[in-house]
Scaffold this motif. Structure first.
Motif, PDB file in Angstrom:
ATOM      1  N   UNK A  33       0.804  -1.224   0.000  1.00  0.00           N
ATOM      2  CA  UNK A  33       0.000   0.000   0.000  1.00  0.00           C
ATOM      3  C   UNK A  33       0.838   1.276   0.000  1.00  0.00           C
ATOM      4  N   UNK A  34       2.142   1.152   0.215  1.00  0.00           N
ATOM      5  CA  UNK A  34       3.017   2.322   0.343  1.00  0.00           C
ATOM      6  C   UNK A  34       3.057   3.138  -0.948  1.00  0.00           C
ATOM      7  N   UNK A  35       3.228   4.436  -0.772  1.00  0.00           N
ATOM      8  CA  UNK A  35       3.279   5.352  -1.920  1.00  0.00           C
ATOM      9  C   UNK A  35       4.590   6.130  -1.897  1.00  0.00           C
ATOM     10  N   UNK A  36       5.006   6.550  -3.078  1.00  0.00           N
ATOM     11  CA  UNK A  36       6.222   7.355  -3.169  1.00  0.00           C
ATOM     12  C   UNK A  36       5.893   8.824  -2.900  1.00  0.00           C
ATOM     13  N   UNK A  37       6.879   9.691  -3.064  1.00  0.00           N
ATOM     14  CA  UNK A  37       6.696  11.107  -2.763  1.00  0.00           C
ATOM     15  C   UNK A  37       5.676  11.781  -3.681  1.00  0.00           C
ATOM     16  N   UNK A  38       5.366  11.155  -4.827  1.00  0.00           N
ATOM     17  CA  UNK A  38       4.374  11.706  -5.759  1.00  0.00           C
ATOM     18  C   UNK A  38       2.990  11.087  -5.570  1.00  0.00           C
ATOM     19  N   UNK A  39       2.852  10.219  -4.574  1.00  0.00           N
ATOM     20  CA  UNK A  39       1.559   9.596  -4.315  1.00  0.00           C
ATOM     21  C   UNK A  39       1.284   8.351  -5.132  1.00  0.00           C
ATOM     22  N   UNK A  40       2.297   7.870  -5.850  1.00  0.00           N
ATOM     23  CA  UNK A  40       2.146   6.644  -6.643  1.00  0.00           C
ATOM     24  C   UNK A  40       2.569   5.439  -5.814  1.00  0.00           C
ATOM     25  N   UNK A  41       1.925   4.302  -6.043  1.00  0.00           N
ATOM     26  CA  UNK A  41       2.285   3.087  -5.324  1.00  0.00           C
ATOM     27  C   UNK A  41       3.738   2.715  -5.602  1.00  0.00           C
ATOM     28  N   UNK A  42       4.438   2.273  -4.559  1.00  0.00           N
ATOM     29  CA  UNK A  42       5.827   1.830  -4.718  1.00  0.00           C
ATOM     30  C   UNK A  42       5.909   0.513  -5.474  1.00  0.00           C
ATOM     31  N   UNK A  74      15.482   2.741 -10.490  1.00  0.00           N
ATOM     32  CA  UNK A  74      14.996   3.621  -9.425  1.00  0.00           C
ATOM     33  C   UNK A  74      13.863   2.950  -8.643  1.00  0.00           C
ATOM     34  N   UNK A  75      12.976   2.231  -9.326  1.00  0.00           N
ATOM     35  CA  UNK A  75      11.886   1.530  -8.650  1.00  0.00           C
ATOM     36  C   UNK A  75      12.413   0.471  -7.690  1.00  0.00           C
ATOM     37  N   UNK A 117      13.840   2.369  -4.633  1.00  0.00           N
ATOM     38  CA  UNK A 117      12.818   2.935  -3.758  1.00  0.00           C
ATOM     39  C   UNK A 117      12.202   1.865  -2.858  1.00  0.00           C
ATOM     40  N   UNK A 118      11.926   0.696  -3.433  1.00  0.00           N
ATOM     41  CA  UNK A 118      11.366  -0.401  -2.635  1.00  0.00           C
ATOM     42  C   UNK A 118      12.379  -0.838  -1.582  1.00  0.00           C
ATOM     43  N   UNK A 119      13.635  -0.995  -1.990  1.00  0.00           N
ATOM     44  CA  UNK A 119      14.676  -1.414  -1.044  1.00  0.00           C
ATOM     45  C   UNK A 119      14.823  -0.404   0.088  1.00  0.00           C
ATOM     46  N   UNK A 120      14.857   0.881  -0.236  1.00  0.00           N
ATOM     47  CA  UNK A 120      14.991   1.921   0.788  1.00  0.00           C
ATOM     48  C   UNK A 120      13.828   1.880   1.772  1.00  0.00           C
ATOM     49  N   UNK A 121      12.614   1.778   1.242  1.00  0.00           N
ATOM     50  CA  UNK A 121      11.419   1.750   2.093  1.00  0.00           C
ATOM     51  C   UNK A 121      11.503   0.563   3.061  1.00  0.00           C
ATOM     52  N   UNK A 122      11.855  -0.580   2.530  1.00  0.00           N
ATOM     53  CA  UNK A 122      11.885  -1.800   3.336  1.00  0.00           C
ATOM     54  C   UNK A 122      13.020  -1.777   4.361  1.00  0.00           C
ATOM     55  N   UNK A 123      14.166  -1.287   3.983  1.00  0.00           N
ATOM     56  CA  UNK A 123      15.297  -1.203   4.917  1.00  0.00           C
ATOM     57  C   UNK A 123      14.931  -0.336   6.119  1.00  0.00           C
ATOM     58  N   UNK A 124      14.243   0.762   5.877  1.00  0.00           N
ATOM     59  CA  UNK A 124      13.828   1.644   6.972  1.00  0.00           C
ATOM     60  C   UNK A 124      12.913   0.919   7.951  1.00  0.00           C
TER      61      UNK A 124
END
Length: 159
Positions: free
Chosen positions: A60-69, A145-146, A149-156
């Motif tokens: 369900x997570x979204x990026x900084x532009x509101x799009x799904x990761x 980049x996709x 972004x997923x890796x960064x989100x999950x690592x956090x």
């Protein structure tokens, strides 16, 4: 025990389940109140419950532009690599895909599939390094980049 401190059998069952939710106990004996049984096999281990929750949040997570990761099956490659490095998950893609299926991620959107993992490993050869080094490749293409972004989100969420 006075009337004020007595519990119904249902209340006792709920309390015992709550107290033992992270333990591997299937039977609990309460003095003067009998035995409370429940099927521990129905509950996933605490680590699995937590990981299922994290992965559902990722879906369900979204990026900084509101799009799904997570929009493409191949992005499960980023999840695979992060969970192998940070989460003690299987290194074999087929075993990892089975572990994700046990968490219900084979039915997620996008679904985790072994073939997609294998294909992604060939599509993103520069991501063979440690995940902590991936950011240097995020500007190569939107596909890279996709993954980053997923890796960064999950690592956090893992650290």
């Amino acid at each position: 025990m006075n009337k004020e401190n007595s519990f119904t059998p249902e209340q006792l069952t709920d309390m015992v389940k709550s107290l033992t939710s992270n333990a591997r106990i299937g039977q609990f004996i309460v003095e003067n109140h009998g035995t409370v049984n429940y099927n521990e096999k129905e509950a996933a281990p605490p680590d699995d419950r937590h990981m299922r929750q994290v992965l559902q949040e990722l879906m369900e997570a979204k990026d900084e532009n509101g799009n799904k990761l997570m929009v493409e099956q191949q992005q499960w490659f980023a999840v695979f690599r992060v969970l192998v490095e940070y989460g003690n998950y299987p290194r074999q893609m087929s075993d990892f895909a089975r572990a994700m299926a046990q968490l219900g991620m084979d039915k997620a959107t996008p679904a985790c599939k072994h073939d997609s993992l294998r294909k992604a490993s060939q599509t993103f050869p520069r991501l063979a390094c440690k995940v902590s080094q991936w950011q240097q490749y995020s500007s190569l293409s939107e596909a890279y980049a996709k993954q980053c972004r997923v890796a960064d989100w999950l690592i956090k969420r893992m650290v």
